[in-house]
Design a protein around this motif. Sequence first.
Motif, PDB file in Angstrom:
ATOM      1  N   SER A 139       0.831  -1.205   0.000  1.00 51.89           N
ATOM      2  CA  SER A 139       0.000   0.000   0.000  1.00 51.89           C
ATOM      3  C   SER A 139       0.867   1.257   0.000  1.00 51.89           C
TER       4      SER A 139
ATOM      5  N   TYR B  79      -4.714   2.675   1.357  1.00 49.81           N
ATOM      6  CA  TYR B  79      -4.416   3.292   0.066  1.00 49.81           C
ATOM      7  C   TYR B  79      -4.471   4.814   0.201  1.00 49.81           C
TER       8      TYR B  79
ATOM      9  N   ALA C  25      -9.848   3.798  -4.999  1.00 51.23           N
ATOM     10  CA  ALA C  25      -9.314   2.449  -4.877  1.00 51.23           C
ATOM     11  C   ALA C  25     -10.117   1.556  -5.814  1.00 51.23           C
TER      12      ALA C  25
END
Length: 326
Positions: free
Chosen positions: A135, A161, A225
């Motif tokens: 991430s 994220y 995302a």
Amino acid sequence: MTPVLADSVRLTDDGVEILDRRVFPAQRVWVRCGGVEDVAKAIEDMVTQSSGPYFAALWGMVLAAREASSLGPEEARAHLERAGARLIDTRRTNNHLRKAVHAVLSHVDGQAGDALVAAALEGARAGDERYRSRSAALGRHTAELLPDKATVLTHCWADLYLVELVRAAADKELAFICTETRPYLQGARLTAETLAEMGADTTVITDGMGAAVLSSGKVDALVTAADRVTMDGHVINKIGTLGLAVAANAFGVPFHAMVQAPDRLAPTAADVPIEYRDGTEILDRPGIRGLYPAFDITPPRFVTTVVTDRGPFDPLLLADYYREVS
């Protein structure tokens, strides 16, 4: 600082505790799960969302190992495999649950008793570290695509994220516009709260305002995302993403979809099960039905970039992700 949602699932001596995102941030309630079935139910009931189910599945598999610690090696392995199948089935559109289960099962090989629990814990910790490090890489690569002082439109996007992008772009002075993301209002409650915790310039809009905001010329990028990205470049994400992507395309705004890696087990969008939740979650009135697909599918022609932990890719060239690492 580390926002609350970046560490919202924790293993304890007698279970797993999960921060209840259904009431966050108004309340900070931790739901205790004493066994793997409790964890599965918490995921199904939306107690945890976004990246949360991944970590819940990791630690849920440790609970499964504890449950099986009195069994022989073969019976214990079978118990863990059944537990893993149960966890994966809770939210089938997102493939992170499958990866979490694999992270634990790959460390368990013929052990029993305390050795089984130790192996499961080692696998869960490795899965936790791998997800967080990937991430961080994903955040850095996405930050490089955004200009200084960019205004970013988001949709149902929280956890690592988001956190890692904000950290990586700390010197760029980004501003964020968050859609409410109905019906659970994840954008208004979770995304916006996380951004505010990190000191980012944050604005919330209703879902119906997205196209108008994109048409204003004041948005530099749509960034979300992705729950899953297929090998042919389709982006599967929270319902509403498709409409924003189409509008962004119409008004010349790039759409960057963040995912750690495209899914080799999903060659096309037809290979991804789309979760439909109970229509009563959005409407519960006599004589009126509610329809609630939890995710939608954005074709690659509306996606500018799929950003992975190995960098940005054209959505039609995602096979290169795996060629580079082979």
